[in-house]
Design an enzyme around this catalytic site. Structure first.
Site, PDB file in Angstrom:
ATOM      1  N   LYS A  43      32.321  45.771  37.885  1.00 35.54           N
ATOM      2  CA  LYS A  43      31.010  45.472  37.312  1.00 35.54           C
ATOM      3  C   LYS A  43      29.998  45.460  38.455  1.00 35.54           C
ATOM      4  O   LYS A  43      29.929  44.509  39.227  1.00 35.54           O
ATOM      5  CB  LYS A  43      31.008  44.116  36.610  1.00 35.54           C
ATOM      6  N   GLU A  64      33.612  36.664  48.676  1.00 35.66           N
ATOM      7  CA  GLU A  64      32.744  36.844  49.849  1.00 35.66           C
ATOM      8  C   GLU A  64      31.390  36.291  49.449  1.00 35.66           C
ATOM      9  O   GLU A  64      30.641  36.935  48.714  1.00 35.66           O
ATOM     10  CB  GLU A  64      32.604  38.330  50.197  1.00 35.66           C
ATOM     11  N   CYS A 120      24.338  39.207  53.816  1.00 32.93           N
ATOM     12  CA  CYS A 120      24.920  37.859  53.890  1.00 32.93           C
ATOM     13  C   CYS A 120      25.276  37.488  55.321  1.00 32.93           C
ATOM     14  O   CYS A 120      25.597  36.340  55.591  1.00 32.93           O
ATOM     15  CB  CYS A 120      26.123  37.751  52.966  1.00 32.93           C
ATOM     16  N   GLU A 173      20.165  30.343  52.776  1.00 28.67           N
ATOM     17  CA  GLU A 173      20.156  31.746  53.183  1.00 28.67           C
ATOM     18  C   GLU A 173      18.752  32.302  52.895  1.00 28.67           C
ATOM     19  O   GLU A 173      18.288  32.218  51.755  1.00 28.67           O
ATOM     20  CB  GLU A 173      21.203  32.458  52.337  1.00 28.67           C
TER      21      GLU A 173
HETATM   22  P1  ADP Z   1      22.667  37.402  44.101  1.00 33.62           P
HETATM   23  O1  ADP Z   1      21.864  36.149  44.198  1.00 33.62           O
HETATM   24  O2  ADP Z   1      23.001  38.045  45.378  1.00 33.62           O
HETATM   25  O3  ADP Z   1      22.188  38.351  43.042  1.00 33.62           O
HETATM   26  P2  ADP Z   1      24.755  36.719  42.280  1.00 33.62           P
HETATM   27  O4  ADP Z   1      25.947  35.881  42.562  1.00 33.62           O
HETATM   28  O5  ADP Z   1      23.822  36.244  41.228  1.00 33.62           O
HETATM   29  O6  ADP Z   1      24.074  36.875  43.676  1.00 33.62           O
HETATM   30  O7  ADP Z   1      25.160  38.201  41.925  1.00 33.62           O
HETATM   31  C1  ADP Z   1      26.234  38.895  42.507  1.00 33.62           C
HETATM   32  C2  ADP Z   1      27.001  39.606  41.418  1.00 33.62           C
HETATM   33  O8  ADP Z   1      27.508  38.625  40.534  1.00 33.62           O
HETATM   34  C3  ADP Z   1      26.159  40.555  40.570  1.00 33.62           C
HETATM   35  O9  ADP Z   1      26.954  41.662  40.191  1.00 33.62           O
HETATM   36  C4  ADP Z   1      25.841  39.713  39.343  1.00 33.62           C
HETATM   37  O10 ADP Z   1      25.605  40.489  38.203  1.00 33.62           O
HETATM   38  C5  ADP Z   1      27.130  38.943  39.196  1.00 33.62           C
HETATM   39  N1  ADP Z   1      27.044  37.683  38.447  1.00 33.62           N
HETATM   40  C6  ADP Z   1      26.026  36.814  38.379  1.00 33.62           C
HETATM   41  N2  ADP Z   1      26.332  35.780  37.566  1.00 33.62           N
HETATM   42  C7  ADP Z   1      27.592  36.009  37.096  1.00 33.62           C
HETATM   43  C8  ADP Z   1      28.498  35.310  36.227  1.00 33.62           C
HETATM   44  N3  ADP Z   1      28.177  34.154  35.664  1.00 33.62           N
HETATM   45  N4  ADP Z   1      29.700  35.867  35.996  1.00 33.62           N
HETATM   46  C9  ADP Z   1      30.054  37.031  36.579  1.00 33.62           C
HETATM   47  N5  ADP Z   1      29.266  37.727  37.399  1.00 33.62           N
HETATM   48  C10 ADP Z   1      28.050  37.227  37.676  1.00 33.62           C
END
Ligand code: ADP
Length: 477
Positions: free
Chosen positions: A175, A251, A285, A382
């Protein structure tokens, strides 16, 4: 645009969302819509898991050398299309095209390295504890891997997860981040062209990551979750994965100290701090988040750093000579504005930038800040933007304490020519990675990853491939 795909990849076929829903992918440099991709959910994720699960038997039992041949073929296709992939990557993510090319080439290297390493999944043989018994240890592909990737490296985050998984014999449901799915889809297209069998690598696009995350973690056929992103989301996934006892590689966020000691080669230290801070507009990161400079060399470091930062060229990453692209979206701008604002209120001084760039959209001026208290969000969180915050220190003991005073533990950097000091300080730093006179920590050979709230597990090197295997032990009586 070449390699632009508008469908998701499930079981070797390009497909729409079951209800026909789509979402737009926006170019941060122009705010134009680059294309719509399928907005999928649980139903399509289950189809992808079923495809990956079905493909697992054949893929995991293929001779490793045959898997390696396909992965190397994929690497060749990516290399040949590096220019088109870089244009696509920059268009959806914003980084300068030169950085995008480097990212694509790192994918080529990772695929080739993992392809080779997949052929070296050696077992072990040990004489048993009782006379005549023998212990045989072998490694086996873990199963279906659910991979979730962020937007800051739309290609390399994907390949760093997929390559070791496939090399070990696993199959994958990916995903990609909702802001940057196009590069991932283009990589999927090249994987098919390179001969990757159907179902081995599936890509589910969505604007609702929660739905897909829940589907991946609640399905017993998925045996590992491989995630890069925020600590907040990592914790959610870890809790969800507990129910099925899925293995995890996480990560997560960082808060890197970048420490410059009096003996440092200042030109090297300034170049390192610039690369670490401003690469990808500060959206990595492992970016230098807190730049600690010894008081004796502080002024000369600052002068050189300001000169270098003053030469950054802000603009659309597709334009020649641009070294600082836009931020990913307006929320990213608002977040750093809040950080700068509260630092200023606490007495910090903005020596350069500090505001939105005249180009508008999501462009931000390269910023240099001094005198912020270490209790400010600028130091505790961050930053994820082109904002350099500098602090002074007096002693080695003091800076080690300051550097470790964070719940994060991903990357750290030391600039020093004093060998004893390098050993002492790098031993004392509670981080998964230490760059000694060197800012570029990510490469295909090394175990990339953090400690504390920066995550668990390693990506890269033999460790990355091993993380996709289970150990089986047979006792021969
Ligand atoms: P960032 O702040 O770097 O966008 P996120 O953790 O929100 O960090 O996003 C990193 C990845 O995790 C993206 O692919 C995002 O779509 C996915 N993501 C965000 N929330 C969820 C969740 N509840 N379950 C699974 N994947 C998620």
């Amino acid at each position: 645009m070449k390699l632009l795909k508008n469908k998701a990849l499930i079981d070797g076929r390009w497909v729409d969302a079951s209800g026909g829903g789509v979402f737009a992918v926006v170019n941060p440099a122009t705010q134009e819509n680059l294309g719509d991709v399928p907005d999928m959910g649980k139903e399509e994720t289950l189809l992808a898991i079923a495809a990956a699960s079905k493909a697992f038997k054949d893929w995991s039992s293929l001779m490793p050398a045959k898997r390696a041949e396909i992965l190397k073929n994929w690497a060749k296709y990516i290399e040949e299309e590096a220019e088109s992939l870089a244009v696509l990557l920059t268009s959806e993510q914003g980084k300068p095209k030169g950085e995008a090319i480097s990212e694509i080439m790192s994918c080529v290297a990772t695929l080739r390295w993992c392809a080779e390493e997949g052929c070296r999944l050696y077992g072990e043989f040990i004489e048993g504890a009782k006379p005549g018994t023998k212990i045989i240890i072998s490694r086996h592909a873990i199963g279906v891997v659910g991979a979730i990737t962020p937007w800051n490296f739309p290609a390399s985050m994907v390949v760093r997860k997929i390559a070791p998984a496939l090399a070990a014999g696993c199959t994958v449901v990916l995903k990609p981040a909702e802001a940057t799915p196009l590069t991932a889809l283009a990589l999927g297209e090249l994987a098919l062209q390179a001969g990757l069998p159907k179902g081995v690598f599936n890509i589910v696009t969505t604007s609702n990551p929660k739905l897909v995350g829940e589907a991946l973690t609640s399905d017993v056929r998925v045996r590992k979750i491989s995630f890069t992103g925020s600590t907040r989301t990592g914790k959610i996934l870890m809790k969800q994965a507990a129910d099925n006892m899925q293995k995890l590689s996480l990560e997560l966020g960082g808060n890197a100290p970048f420490i410059v000691f009096p003996s440092a080669d200042l030109d090297k230290a300034v170049a390192g701090a610039m690369a670490s801070k401003f690469r990808n507009a500060g959206q990595t990161c492992i970016c230098a988040n807190r730049i600690f400079v010894h008081q004796d060399i502080y002024q000369s470091f600052l002068d050189r750093f300001m000169t270098a930062a003053g030469k950054l060229v802000v603009g659309n990453g597709l334009e020649k000579d641009v070294s600082l692209g836009p931020l990913i979206n307006i929320q990213a701008i608002e977040k750093i504005e809040q950080m700068i604002d509260s630092a200023k209120k606490a007495g910090a001084e903005v020596l350069m930038g500090g505001k939105r760039h005249a180009l508008g959209k999501t462009y931000f001026e390269p910023t240099v800040i001094t005198g912020a208290p270490l209790s400010c969000s600028l130091a505790t969180e961050e930053i994820f933007g082109p904002v350099a915050a500098l602090y002074t220190f007096k002693t080695e003991e003091e800076v080690i304490t300051l550097a470790n005073d964070t719940p994060y533990g991903l990357s750290s950097y030391i600039y020093s020519e004093n060998i004893g000091q390098v050993w002492r300080v790098s031993d004392a730093l509670e981080f998964g990675m230490v760059g000694v006179n060197e800012p570029f920590l990510a490469n295909d050979l090394a175990p990339f990853g953090g400690v504390k709230e920066s995550g668990i597990g390693k990506e890269g090197g033999k460790y990355g491939v091993m993380e996709h295997t289970n150990i089986k032990y047979r006792l021969w009586g």
